[in-house]
Design an enzyme around this catalytic site. Structure first.
Site, PDB file in Angstrom:
ATOM      1  N   ARG A  59       0.809  -1.223   0.000  1.00  0.00           N
ATOM      2  CA  ARG A  59       0.000   0.000   0.000  1.00  0.00           C
ATOM      3  C   ARG A  59       0.843   1.274   0.000  1.00  0.00           C
ATOM      4  O   ARG A  59       0.609   2.189  -0.789  1.00  0.00           O
ATOM      5  CB  ARG A  59      -0.917   0.042   1.245  1.00  0.00           C
ATOM      6  CG  ARG A  59      -2.210  -0.676   1.098  1.00  0.00           C
ATOM      7  CD  ARG A  59      -2.590  -1.309   2.416  1.00  0.00           C
ATOM      8  NE  ARG A  59      -1.632  -2.365   2.692  1.00  0.00           N
ATOM      9  CZ  ARG A  59      -1.781  -3.620   2.263  1.00  0.00           C
ATOM     10  NH1 ARG A  59      -2.852  -3.956   1.613  1.00  0.00           N
ATOM     11  NH2 ARG A  59      -0.853  -4.534   2.493  1.00  0.00           N
ATOM     12  N   THR A  60       1.808   1.345   0.900  1.00  0.00           N
ATOM     13  CA  THR A  60       2.515   2.625   1.066  1.00  0.00           C
ATOM     14  C   THR A  60       3.326   2.953  -0.179  1.00  0.00           C
ATOM     15  O   THR A  60       3.253   4.056  -0.723  1.00  0.00           O
ATOM     16  CB  THR A  60       3.420   2.569   2.319  1.00  0.00           C
ATOM     17  OG1 THR A  60       2.668   2.020   3.395  1.00  0.00           O
ATOM     18  CG2 THR A  60       3.936   3.941   2.696  1.00  0.00           C
ATOM     19  N   LYS A  88      26.251  -3.765  -0.420  1.00  0.00           N
ATOM     20  CA  LYS A  88      27.728  -3.795  -0.525  1.00  0.00           C
ATOM     21  C   LYS A  88      28.366  -3.064   0.647  1.00  0.00           C
ATOM     22  O   LYS A  88      29.567  -2.810   0.647  1.00  0.00           O
ATOM     23  CB  LYS A  88      28.162  -3.118  -1.829  1.00  0.00           C
ATOM     24  CG  LYS A  88      27.591  -3.726  -3.078  1.00  0.00           C
ATOM     25  CD  LYS A  88      28.017  -2.882  -4.283  1.00  0.00           C
ATOM     26  CE  LYS A  88      27.063  -3.083  -5.433  1.00  0.00           C
ATOM     27  NZ  LYS A  88      27.131  -1.972  -6.382  1.00  0.00           N
ATOM     28  N   ARG A 109      11.230   3.841   3.551  1.00  0.00           N
ATOM     29  CA  ARG A 109      10.909   2.852   4.598  1.00  0.00           C
ATOM     30  C   ARG A 109      12.195   2.120   4.921  1.00  0.00           C
ATOM     31  O   ARG A 109      12.896   1.643   4.014  1.00  0.00           O
ATOM     32  CB  ARG A 109       9.832   1.878   4.112  1.00  0.00           C
ATOM     33  CG  ARG A 109       9.536   0.771   5.099  1.00  0.00           C
ATOM     34  CD  ARG A 109       8.340  -0.069   4.691  1.00  0.00           C
ATOM     35  NE  ARG A 109       7.085   0.625   4.921  1.00  0.00           N
ATOM     36  CZ  ARG A 109       5.893   0.033   4.907  1.00  0.00           C
ATOM     37  NH1 ARG A 109       5.796  -1.265   4.669  1.00  0.00           N
ATOM     38  NH2 ARG A 109       4.795   0.720   5.129  1.00  0.00           N
ATOM     39  N   HIS A 137       4.806   5.726  11.604  1.00  0.00           N
ATOM     40  CA  HIS A 137       4.286   5.579  10.244  1.00  0.00           C
ATOM     41  C   HIS A 137       3.336   6.767  10.026  1.00  0.00           C
ATOM     42  O   HIS A 137       2.118   6.608   9.935  1.00  0.00           O
ATOM     43  CB  HIS A 137       3.556   4.243  10.127  1.00  0.00           C
ATOM     44  CG  HIS A 137       3.281   3.800   8.716  1.00  0.00           C
ATOM     45  ND1 HIS A 137       3.521   4.587   7.607  1.00  0.00           N
ATOM     46  CD2 HIS A 137       2.744   2.644   8.239  1.00  0.00           C
ATOM     47  CE1 HIS A 137       3.157   3.936   6.518  1.00  0.00           C
ATOM     48  NE2 HIS A 137       2.678   2.750   6.886  1.00  0.00           N
TER      49      HIS A 137
HETATM   50  N1   CP Z   1      -0.541  -0.242   5.805  1.00  0.00           N
HETATM   51  C1   CP Z   1       0.699  -0.397   5.278  1.00  0.00           C
HETATM   52  O1   CP Z   1       1.688   0.290   5.655  1.00  0.00           O
HETATM   53  O2   CP Z   1       0.760  -1.362   4.320  1.00  0.00           O
HETATM   54  P1   CP Z   1       2.096  -1.800   3.516  1.00  0.00           P
HETATM   55  O3   CP Z   1       3.031  -2.420   4.535  1.00  0.00           O
HETATM   56  O4   CP Z   1       1.610  -2.756   2.481  1.00  0.00           O
HETATM   57  O5   CP Z   1       2.720  -0.563   2.942  1.00  0.00           O
END
Ligand code: CP
Length: 311
Positions: A59-60, A88, A109, A137
């Site tokens: 999703r993100t 590396k 991320r 998040h």
């Molecule tokens: N909700 C969420 O962060 O989903 P993903 O881990 O798929 O990005």
């Protein structure tokens, strides 16, 4: 638009004021129109977003990439740590300097707490935290609050229950760190003792004088809830896998359990889900979790537009 954010990066939910949220959500509302209005797609033409995902995501990553493309921008991507020069031995610092030379905004991320902030401190570009392990998040929290606003038509006077894995789920913590800003919010935290909400979150609520309750009982707790936020128990976070096996099927939200709920309850989940929401719940009009995921696009469009146009 005359309002300006006072910061260049999105790193933590504590950084927002109610005025910032109003600005982001009203921009997201405009973005919803742009999604279906192709002539407006070129707003970030010539801008490049570096999409750096050193941990898995559906999703993100995809909603950020979709958001940038809907605005007419381009995307360069690392979708696995193994395909970057981290493998590396390159440092985060060097990697951030190089990435900032190739792009106009960075979404990252990363599996280490504080890593995204470290990267933001090195570069003059805006950096958006797409989560740094169990820490934060913030863009998920923004789209969660935007979803509550759309579903309930208000952000004040709400009882919010957060259920299941409250220890590891950063989106549950992030939601608390944003929703406390609104009036007359009450939280219920429902989880087994092994997965209870961390003390740093309850201490935060105590400091702010916000009402909350904690329970490990799944009976009777739904009665007055306006928003039910279900989380997934995360196998990948357990060092002792037998502990996960003992807990994994203890909670399932199904139609029978929802008989005890208010008729207008809003059911949310950051997704992905495993077993914790029975698929029979999906057909209820109150099941908002797929609309919630969809809201990731306009909210992330709003952030990209605001941050790319701030200088
Ligand atoms: N909700 C969420 O962060 O989903 P993903 O881990 O798929 O990005």
């Amino acid at each position: 638009m005359t309002y300006k954010l006072k910061f260049k990066d999105i790193l933590h939910t504590n950084q927002f004021s109610v005025e910032d949220l109003d600005f982001i959500f009203s921009t997201a509302k405009q973005m919803e129109k742009i999604i279906t209005w192709e002539s407006q797609w070129g707003q970030l033409k010539w801008k490049i977003m570096a999409s750096l995902f050193y941990e898995p995501s559906t999703r993100t990553r995809l909603s950020f990439e979709s958001a940038m493309k809907r605005l007419g921008g381009e995307v360069i991507t690392v979708s696995e740590a193994g395909t970057s020069s981290f493998s590396k031995g390159e440092t985060l610092e060097d990697n951030s300097i190089i990435t900032s030379m190739y792009s106009d905004i960075i979404v990252m991320r990363h599996p280490q707490i504080g890593s995204v902030k470290k990267s933001a401190d090195i570069t003059h570009l805006s950096v958006i935290n797409a989560w740094d392990w169990s820490n934060q998040h913030p863009t998920q929290a923004l789209l969660d609050v935007y979803t509550i606003l759309k579903e309930k038509k208000r952000l004040n006077n709400l009882k919010i229950a957060i259920v299941w894995d409250l220890k590891f789920w950063r989106t549950a913590h992030s939601l608390v760190y944003l929703m406390w800003l609104y009036k007359n919010i009450e939280f219920s935290f429902i989880s087994p003792t092994e997965l209870k909400i961390p003390e740093k979150v309850t201490s935060f609520l105590n400091d702010k004088n916000i009402d909350y309750s904690e329970t490990d009982s799944y009976i009777e707790w739904l009665k007055d809830v306006d928003v039910l936020y279900v989380t997934r128990i995360q196998k990948e976070r357990f060092t002792d896998i037998s502990e996960y096996e003992n807990l994994k099927d203890d909670f399932v939200l199904n139609l029978e359990l929802l008989n005890n709920a208010k008729t207008d309850i809003t059911i949310m989940h950051p997704l992905p889900r495993v077993n914790e929401v029975d698929s029979e719940v999906d057909k209820l009009p109150n099941a908002a979790f797929f609309r919630q995921a969809q809201n990731g696009v306009p909210v992330r469009m709003a952030l990209l537009k605001i941050l790319c146009e701030r200088v």
